[in-house]
Design a protein around this motif. Structure first.
Motif, PDB file in Angstrom:
ATOM      1  N   LYS A  96      91.246  -0.245  23.501  1.00  8.76           N
ATOM      2  CA  LYS A  96      90.220  -0.390  22.457  1.00  8.76           C
ATOM      3  C   LYS A  96      89.087  -1.228  23.031  1.00  8.76           C
ATOM      4  N   ILE A  97      88.079  -0.525  23.535  1.00 16.09           N
ATOM      5  CA  ILE A  97      86.974  -1.177  24.238  1.00 16.09           C
ATOM      6  C   ILE A  97      85.679  -0.951  23.461  1.00 16.09           C
ATOM      7  N   GLY A  98      84.989  -2.014  23.140  1.00 17.68           N
ATOM      8  CA  GLY A  98      83.729  -1.916  22.417  1.00 17.68           C
ATOM      9  C   GLY A  98      82.544  -1.911  23.366  1.00 17.68           C
ATOM     10  N   PHE A  99      81.385  -1.536  22.833  1.00 18.96           N
ATOM     11  CA  PHE A  99      80.143  -1.518  23.616  1.00 18.96           C
ATOM     12  C   PHE A  99      79.024  -2.029  22.730  1.00 18.96           C
ATOM     13  N   VAL A 100      78.247  -2.997  23.234  1.00 18.58           N
ATOM     14  CA  VAL A 100      77.136  -3.579  22.488  1.00 18.58           C
ATOM     15  C   VAL A 100      75.845  -3.325  23.253  1.00 18.58           C
ATOM     16  N   SER A 101      74.841  -2.769  22.556  1.00 22.73           N
ATOM     17  CA  SER A 101      73.581  -2.402  23.194  1.00 22.73           C
ATOM     18  C   SER A 101      72.419  -2.722  22.260  1.00 22.73           C
ATOM     19  N   TRP A 102      71.230  -2.847  22.839  1.00 18.07           N
ATOM     20  CA  TRP A 102      70.040  -2.789  21.988  1.00 18.07           C
ATOM     21  C   TRP A 102      69.950  -1.388  21.405  1.00 18.07           C
ATOM     22  N   THR A 103      69.227  -1.233  20.302  1.00 14.84           N
ATOM     23  CA  THR A 103      69.011   0.099  19.736  1.00 14.84           C
ATOM     24  C   THR A 103      68.411   1.003  20.812  1.00 14.84           C
TER      25      THR A 103
ATOM     26  N   LEU B 211      79.435  -9.764  15.785  1.00 15.88           N
ATOM     27  CA  LEU B 211      80.331 -10.247  14.731  1.00 15.88           C
ATOM     28  C   LEU B 211      80.882  -9.088  13.917  1.00 15.88           C
ATOM     29  N   GLU B 212      80.026  -8.125  13.589  1.00 21.01           N
ATOM     30  CA  GLU B 212      80.491  -6.953  12.837  1.00 21.01           C
ATOM     31  C   GLU B 212      81.518  -6.166  13.639  1.00 21.01           C
ATOM     32  N   LEU B 213      81.330  -6.110  14.942  1.00 19.96           N
ATOM     33  CA  LEU B 213      82.246  -5.365  15.810  1.00 19.96           C
ATOM     34  C   LEU B 213      83.600  -6.067  15.917  1.00 19.96           C
ATOM     35  N   LEU B 214      83.573  -7.397  15.965  1.00 17.01           N
ATOM     36  CA  LEU B 214      84.785  -8.159  16.291  1.00 17.01           C
ATOM     37  C   LEU B 214      85.509  -8.743  15.090  1.00 17.01           C
ATOM     38  N   ASP B 215      84.831  -8.863  13.957  1.00 19.29           N
ATOM     39  CA  ASP B 215      85.441  -9.516  12.797  1.00 19.29           C
ATOM     40  C   ASP B 215      86.166  -8.503  11.923  1.00 19.29           C
ATOM     41  N   ARG B 216      87.168  -7.863  12.489  1.00 17.41           N
ATOM     42  CA  ARG B 216      87.989  -6.914  11.738  1.00 17.41           C
ATOM     43  C   ARG B 216      89.372  -6.850  12.374  1.00 17.41           C
ATOM     44  N   ALA B 217      90.344  -6.421  11.585  1.00 19.12           N
ATOM     45  CA  ALA B 217      91.736  -6.445  12.036  1.00 19.12           C
ATOM     46  C   ALA B 217      91.962  -5.552  13.252  1.00 19.12           C
ATOM     47  N   ASP B 218      91.286  -4.405  13.288  1.00 14.57           N
ATOM     48  CA  ASP B 218      91.478  -3.466  14.398  1.00 14.57           C
ATOM     49  C   ASP B 218      90.373  -3.605  15.438  1.00 14.57           C
ATOM     50  N   ARG B 219      89.899  -4.823  15.639  1.00 11.90           N
ATOM     51  CA  ARG B 219      88.798  -5.059  16.569  1.00 11.90           C
ATOM     52  C   ARG B 219      89.171  -4.626  17.987  1.00 11.90           C
ATOM     53  N   PRO B 220      88.157  -4.367  18.819  1.00 11.98           N
ATOM     54  CA  PRO B 220      88.426  -4.083  20.231  1.00 11.98           C
ATOM     55  C   PRO B 220      89.065  -5.286  20.920  1.00 11.98           C
ATOM     56  N   THR B 221      89.830  -5.029  21.954  1.00 14.40           N
ATOM     57  CA  THR B 221      90.394  -6.115  22.760  1.00 14.40           C
ATOM     58  C   THR B 221      89.486  -6.466  23.924  1.00 14.40           C
ATOM     59  N   ALA B 222      88.431  -5.661  24.116  1.00 11.26           N
ATOM     60  CA  ALA B 222      87.474  -5.917  25.187  1.00 11.26           C
ATOM     61  C   ALA B 222      86.121  -5.359  24.781  1.00 11.26           C
ATOM     62  N   VAL B 223      85.062  -5.934  25.334  1.00  6.47           N
ATOM     63  CA  VAL B 223      83.702  -5.502  25.020  1.00  6.47           C
ATOM     64  C   VAL B 223      82.890  -5.421  26.309  1.00  6.47           C
ATOM     65  N   VAL B 224      82.091  -4.374  26.414  1.00  5.24           N
ATOM     66  CA  VAL B 224      81.099  -4.254  27.485  1.00  5.24           C
ATOM     67  C   VAL B 224      79.736  -4.500  26.866  1.00  5.24           C
ATOM     68  N   SER B 225      78.971  -5.388  27.469  1.00  2.86           N
ATOM     69  CA  SER B 225      77.630  -5.714  26.986  1.00  2.86           C
ATOM     70  C   SER B 225      76.581  -4.949  27.779  1.00  2.86           C
ATOM     71  N   GLY B 226      75.482  -4.576  27.104  1.00  2.00           N
ATOM     72  CA  GLY B 226      74.489  -3.712  27.726  1.00  2.00           C
ATOM     73  C   GLY B 226      73.411  -4.394  28.530  1.00  2.00           C
ATOM     74  N   ASN B 227      73.248  -5.724  28.409  1.00  3.32           N
ATOM     75  CA  ASN B 227      72.220  -6.401  29.199  1.00  3.32           C
ATOM     76  C   ASN B 227      72.404  -7.913  29.164  1.00  3.32           C
ATOM     77  N   ALA B 228      71.561  -8.613  29.922  1.00  3.21           N
ATOM     78  CA  ALA B 228      71.744 -10.045  30.144  1.00  3.21           C
ATOM     79  C   ALA B 228      71.698 -10.858  28.858  1.00  3.21           C
ATOM     80  N   MET B 229      70.735 -10.592  27.980  1.00  8.34           N
ATOM     81  CA  MET B 229      70.627 -11.367  26.756  1.00  8.34           C
ATOM     82  C   MET B 229      71.817 -11.120  25.843  1.00  8.34           C
ATOM     83  N   LEU B 230      72.267  -9.872  25.777  1.00  8.37           N
ATOM     84  CA  LEU B 230      73.416  -9.548  24.936  1.00  8.37           C
ATOM     85  C   LEU B 230      74.703 -10.157  25.479  1.00  8.37           C
ATOM     86  N   ASN B 231      74.785 -10.362  26.788  1.00  9.21           N
ATOM     87  CA  ASN B 231      75.978 -11.015  27.336  1.00  9.21           C
ATOM     88  C   ASN B 231      76.252 -12.314  26.592  1.00  9.21           C
ATOM     89  N   LEU B 232      75.212 -13.140  26.444  1.00 10.15           N
ATOM     90  CA  LEU B 232      75.360 -14.443  25.805  1.00 10.15           C
ATOM     91  C   LEU B 232      75.649 -14.311  24.317  1.00 10.15           C
TER      92      LEU B 232
END
Length: 213
Positions: A55-62, A107-128
């Motif tokens: 269960k891997i999530g991905f966070v990106s700018w629009t 927070l929306e991605l991670l604050d749920r019972a079935d949240r991902p166990t890992a996340v890939v971030s799309g860029n430097a600012m999103l990493n933080l």
């Protein structure tokens, strides 16, 4: 590099040597020098898969019309597809550019019972911002959540824990773009359709580990 069709058509008629850096737009005939964005995120996602995450999530700018953002999302989807893992819309989060919305999206991605166990971030600012969201939720990285970033900024080695990330060849991209432009100016050689992709590199640090039991 986000414009309407009329503006793109006007730019395409420019009688000037032009080299695009990092991304381009459909319809522009100019040369492009960019990182292998898709392959970079694919490698990051495969790294997490090899650690046992499913269960891997991905966070990106629009996405908009930004080619590099779309390429990075494509790399994430490709890696999941190669592992025969379905990509769920709920595991993909988009944020508006800035210092806060990435935290909200994470927070929306991670604050749920079935949240991902890992996340890939799309860029430097999103990493933080992903790391900040994990901290707000009391998630320990990497014990509760593995995080892999993108860009390998100078601070990625200084955060706690040091961030596993995809290093992009920013300086080399600039050098190759300048060389292409000078070649065109000096020799008058056409640059139409020329595309140079420079490889990324996965830097493994302490923010990625096996998923929690």
């Amino acid at each position: 590099t986000q414009a309407d069709e009329e503006t793109i058509a006007r730019w395409a008629k420019l009688d000037l040597p032009v080299v695009m850096v990092d991304r381009t737009l459909p319809g522009l005939p100019f040369a492009l020098v960019a990182a292998e964005n898709s392959e970079g995120v694919r490698a990051a996602t495969k790294h997490l898969l090899q650690l046992g995450h499913r269960k891997i999530g991905f966070v990106s700018w629009t996405l908009g019309s930004y080619a590099n953002r779309r390429e990075r999302l494509a790399g994430y989807l490709q890696a999941l597809g190669e592992a025969s893992i379905e990509a769920y819309e709920a595991n993909i989060a988009f944020a508006e550019v800035g210092w806060q919305d990435g935290v909200r999206a994470s927070l929306e991605l991670l604050d749920r019972a079935d949240r991902p166990t890992a996340v890939v971030s799309g860029n430097a600012m999103l990493n933080l911002q992903v790391l900040a969201a994990a901290k707000q939720l009391g998630l320990r990285v990497p014990h509760d959540l593995s995080v892999v970033g993108f860009d390998d900024s100078p601070w990625d080695d200084l955060v706690d824990p040091p961030l596993t990330t995809v290093a992009t060849p920013a300086r080399d991209i600039g050098v190759v773009a300048a060389e292409l432009l000078l070649e065109h100016i000096d020799q008058g050689t056409p640059l139409l359709g020329v595309e140079r992709r420079l490889p990324t590199r996965l830097v493994i640090r302490q923010s990625s580990a096996h998923p929690p039991a």
